[in-house]
Each structure stands twice: as C-alpha cells, then as structure tokens.
Design a protein around this motif. Structure first.
Motif, PDB file in Angstrom:
ATOM      1  N   ILE A 180      60.117   0.435  47.580  1.00  0.00           N
ATOM      2  CA  ILE A 180      60.590   1.163  46.406  1.00  0.00           C
ATOM      3  C   ILE A 180      61.384   2.376  46.873  1.00  0.00           C
ATOM      4  CG2 ILE A 180      59.912   2.405  44.318  1.00  0.00           C
ATOM      5  CD1 ILE A 180      57.277   0.798  44.400  1.00  0.00           C
ATOM      6  N   GLY A 181      62.603   2.511  46.361  1.00  0.00           N
ATOM      7  CA  GLY A 181      63.462   3.619  46.748  1.00  0.00           C
ATOM      8  C   GLY A 181      63.052   4.942  46.126  1.00  0.00           C
ATOM      9  N   ASP A 182      63.517   6.015  46.736  1.00  0.00           N
ATOM     10  CA  ASP A 182      63.218   7.375  46.299  1.00  0.00           C
ATOM     11  C   ASP A 182      63.675   7.605  44.856  1.00  0.00           C
ATOM     12  OD1 ASP A 182      62.076   9.846  46.938  1.00  0.00           O
ATOM     13  OD2 ASP A 182      64.025  10.716  47.457  1.00  0.00           O
ATOM     14  N   ASN A 183      62.939   8.408  44.140  1.00  0.00           N
ATOM     15  CA  ASN A 183      63.225   8.815  42.755  1.00  0.00           C
ATOM     16  C   ASN A 183      63.147   7.677  41.741  1.00  0.00           C
ATOM     17  OD1 ASN A 183      63.632  11.610  43.244  1.00  0.00           O
ATOM     18  ND2 ASN A 183      65.608  11.095  44.149  1.00  0.00           N
ATOM     19  N   THR A 184      62.507   6.587  42.099  1.00  0.00           N
ATOM     20  CA  THR A 184      62.298   5.491  41.154  1.00  0.00           C
ATOM     21  C   THR A 184      61.030   5.759  40.359  1.00  0.00           C
ATOM     22  OG1 THR A 184      63.580   3.824  42.310  1.00  0.00           O
ATOM     23  CG2 THR A 184      61.695   3.021  41.031  1.00  0.00           C
ATOM     24  N   ARG A 185      61.079   5.411  39.064  1.00  0.00           N
ATOM     25  CA  ARG A 185      59.955   5.603  38.160  1.00  0.00           C
ATOM     26  C   ARG A 185      59.522   4.254  37.595  1.00  0.00           C
ATOM     27  NH1 ARG A 185      63.957   8.369  37.893  1.00  0.00           N
ATOM     28  NH2 ARG A 185      64.868   7.459  36.035  1.00  0.00           N
ATOM     29  N   ILE A 186      58.218   3.987  37.666  1.00  0.00           N
ATOM     30  CA  ILE A 186      57.658   2.748  37.136  1.00  0.00           C
ATOM     31  C   ILE A 186      56.586   3.151  36.125  1.00  0.00           C
ATOM     32  CG2 ILE A 186      56.447   0.597  37.676  1.00  0.00           C
ATOM     33  CD1 ILE A 186      57.668   0.802  40.508  1.00  0.00           C
ATOM     34  N   TRP A 187      56.766   2.727  34.873  1.00  0.00           N
ATOM     35  CA  TRP A 187      55.929   3.194  33.786  1.00  0.00           C
ATOM     36  C   TRP A 187      54.770   2.259  33.485  1.00  0.00           C
ATOM     37  CZ3 TRP A 187      56.341   8.091  32.882  1.00  0.00           C
ATOM     38  CH2 TRP A 187      57.522   8.727  33.246  1.00  0.00           C
ATOM     39  N   GLN A 188      53.939   2.629  32.516  1.00  0.00           N
ATOM     40  CA  GLN A 188      52.687   1.925  32.243  1.00  0.00           C
ATOM     41  C   GLN A 188      52.906   0.461  31.885  1.00  0.00           C
ATOM     42  OE1 GLN A 188      53.975   4.437  30.542  1.00  0.00           O
ATOM     43  NE2 GLN A 188      53.325   4.466  28.413  1.00  0.00           N
ATOM     44  N   TYR A 189      51.930  -0.328  32.287  1.00  0.00           N
ATOM     45  CA  TYR A 189      51.864  -1.767  32.017  1.00  0.00           C
ATOM     46  C   TYR A 189      52.979  -2.568  32.688  1.00  0.00           C
ATOM     47  CZ  TYR A 189      48.946   0.471  28.552  1.00  0.00           C
ATOM     48  OH  TYR A 189      48.048   1.289  27.936  1.00  0.00           O
ATOM     49  N   ALA A 190      53.681  -1.965  33.622  1.00  0.00           N
ATOM     50  CA  ALA A 190      54.643  -2.715  34.433  1.00  0.00           C
ATOM     51  C   ALA A 190      53.866  -3.454  35.515  1.00  0.00           C
ATOM     52  CB  ALA A 190      55.660  -1.775  35.067  1.00  0.00           C
ATOM     53  N   VAL A 191      54.333  -4.659  35.848  1.00  0.00           N
ATOM     54  CA  VAL A 191      53.745  -5.440  36.930  1.00  0.00           C
ATOM     55  C   VAL A 191      54.863  -5.726  37.923  1.00  0.00           C
ATOM     56  CG1 VAL A 191      52.617  -7.606  37.569  1.00  0.00           C
ATOM     57  CG2 VAL A 191      52.030  -6.484  35.405  1.00  0.00           C
ATOM     58  N   VAL A 192      54.658  -5.303  39.173  1.00  0.00           N
ATOM     59  CA  VAL A 192      55.644  -5.531  40.227  1.00  0.00           C
ATOM     60  C   VAL A 192      54.936  -6.225  41.380  1.00  0.00           C
ATOM     61  CG1 VAL A 192      57.381  -4.507  41.728  1.00  0.00           C
ATOM     62  CG2 VAL A 192      56.864  -3.427  39.520  1.00  0.00           C
ATOM     63  N   PHE A 193      55.368  -7.445  41.697  1.00  0.00           N
ATOM     64  CA  PHE A 193      54.728  -8.258  42.731  1.00  0.00           C
ATOM     65  C   PHE A 193      55.053  -7.746  44.130  1.00  0.00           C
ATOM     66  CE2 PHE A 193      54.170 -12.579  40.413  1.00  0.00           C
ATOM     67  CZ  PHE A 193      53.792 -11.955  39.253  1.00  0.00           C
ATOM     68  N   GLU A 194      54.224  -8.155  45.068  1.00  0.00           N
ATOM     69  CA  GLU A 194      54.432  -7.851  46.475  1.00  0.00           C
ATOM     70  C   GLU A 194      55.776  -8.422  46.924  1.00  0.00           C
ATOM     71  OE1 GLU A 194      51.775  -8.078  50.544  1.00  0.00           O
ATOM     72  OE2 GLU A 194      51.447  -9.576  49.001  1.00  0.00           O
ATOM     73  N   ASN A 195      56.465  -7.687  47.784  1.00  0.00           N
ATOM     74  CA  ASN A 195      57.755  -8.051  48.391  1.00  0.00           C
ATOM     75  C   ASN A 195      58.967  -7.852  47.487  1.00  0.00           C
ATOM     76  OD1 ASN A 195      56.612  -8.716  50.897  1.00  0.00           O
ATOM     77  ND2 ASN A 195      56.046 -10.730  50.102  1.00  0.00           N
ATOM     78  N   ALA A 196      58.791  -7.530  46.204  1.00  0.00           N
ATOM     79  CA  ALA A 196      59.948  -7.176  45.379  1.00  0.00           C
ATOM     80  C   ALA A 196      60.583  -5.925  45.977  1.00  0.00           C
ATOM     81  CB  ALA A 196      59.518  -6.925  43.945  1.00  0.00           C
ATOM     82  N   ARG A 197      61.910  -5.828  45.873  1.00  0.00           N
ATOM     83  CA  ARG A 197      62.615  -4.661  46.424  1.00  0.00           C
ATOM     84  C   ARG A 197      63.320  -3.917  45.293  1.00  0.00           C
ATOM     85  NH1 ARG A 197      65.706  -7.730  50.918  1.00  0.00           N
ATOM     86  NH2 ARG A 197      67.376  -6.486  50.056  1.00  0.00           N
ATOM     87  N   LEU A 198      62.980  -2.634  45.158  1.00  0.00           N
ATOM     88  CA  LEU A 198      63.576  -1.783  44.135  1.00  0.00           C
ATOM     89  C   LEU A 198      64.303  -0.636  44.808  1.00  0.00           C
ATOM     90  CD1 LEU A 198      61.024  -3.211  42.835  1.00  0.00           C
ATOM     91  CD2 LEU A 198      61.039  -1.355  41.211  1.00  0.00           C
ATOM     92  N   GLY A 199      65.520  -0.375  44.366  1.00  0.00           N
ATOM     93  CA  GLY A 199      66.332   0.671  44.965  1.00  0.00           C
ATOM     94  C   GLY A 199      65.936   2.069  44.515  1.00  0.00           C
ATOM     95  N   GLU A 200      66.811   3.009  44.832  1.00  0.00           N
ATOM     96  CA  GLU A 200      66.596   4.416  44.502  1.00  0.00           C
ATOM     97  C   GLU A 200      66.992   4.701  43.053  1.00  0.00           C
ATOM     98  OE1 GLU A 200      68.772   6.795  47.306  1.00  0.00           O
ATOM     99  OE2 GLU A 200      67.480   6.207  48.966  1.00  0.00           O
TER     100      GLU A 200
END
Length: 154
Positions: free
Chosen positions: A16-36
C-alpha cells in the motif's frame, strides 16, 4: 509511511502506497497492490491479482476482481461494476480471468458496468448507468446500453 486503515476494514496486503486511505468495511486481499494517495471508500472489495496506481478514488460499493489493472488518476463511481469472466458459471472457473484495464485519468460513472477484457482509454469518461461492451478510446465520452461514444474531450 502515512497510511490510514480503518479498524473495521479487513486488509491483508502490505503493498500500500503512502497517503492511501482505506475506509470501514473494505476488504483487500493479500498481494493486491495499491498506489500512493488512493482513497478506497467503505463497502469495497479488492482481490489479490489487482494493481491500482496512484491518486485513484474507489467509491463505495465497488468490487475489483482478479486481473484488473487500474492506472493513475482513475475515478470509480459508486457501485460501478467491473467483471472478469465472460462466461460465468457456478463452481466453474476459467484458466485465467479476463481483467479490465482502466487507463490513466479515466472516470467510470456510478452504476455503470464494464464487461471483462476491455480497455477504457486515457481520460475517457463512462456515463452513469452505462453498459460498456467494447473498448473505449482515449478521451471518449460514452453513455447508454450498450455504451456509445457521444463526443470526445479535448
């Protein structure tokens, strides 16, 4: 790193990149790649074989399935539907999922549907409620069911 992960979300990835926000009830699986500098809103799902670039907004109710690639500066409106299996059947899976490619700067309107294997071009816009059945060229605005080009952006 300055990452916000709401305690009521389920985030398994560490990519997960810097300054990324993930809010309630979000599901993010292992190995997913999220930018900044991404904003992943409530009630979203991101599978393992997903790559999301920088400055991406994913509004509530969006599920991002395996094989999807999202470049920088993309907007996904509420309840936009991305698909990855052209012939879905219960308990029968393809050898490889047909991901969608969302190119830099495109916007996907609320409640629109993108069929598997398609490319939405740079800075293109998909109107709310549209059903996209074929690739969308760069800078095109598409609306309707099936989505048709109504004009081009400069």
């Amino acid at each position: 790193m300055n990452i916000l992960i709401h305690p009521l979300s389920d985030v398994k990835t560490t990519k997960i990149g810097d300054n990324t926000r993930i809010w309630q009830y979000a599901v993010v699986f292992e190995n997913a790649r999220l930018g900044e500098n991404c904003n992943i809103c409530a009630h979203t799902l991101i599978e393992s074989d997903v790559v999301i670039g920088n400055n991406v907004t994913v509004k509530s109710g969006v599920y991002i399935w395996n094989g999807t690639r999202i470049e920088d500066n993309v907007f996904l409106g509420p309840n936009a539907t991305l698909t990855n299996d052209p012939m879905p059947r219960s308990k029968k899976y393809p050898e490889k999922f047909s991901g969608i490619i969302l190119k830099n700067g495109c916007s996907i309107g609320a409640n629109s549907t993108i069929l598997p294997g398609l490319i939405i071009g740079e800075n293109a816009m998909v109107g709310a409620g549209s059903v996209v059945t074929k690739d969308v060229p760069a800078n095109a605005v598409v609306v309707g069911n099936p989505a048709k080009i109504i004009r081009y952006l400069r």
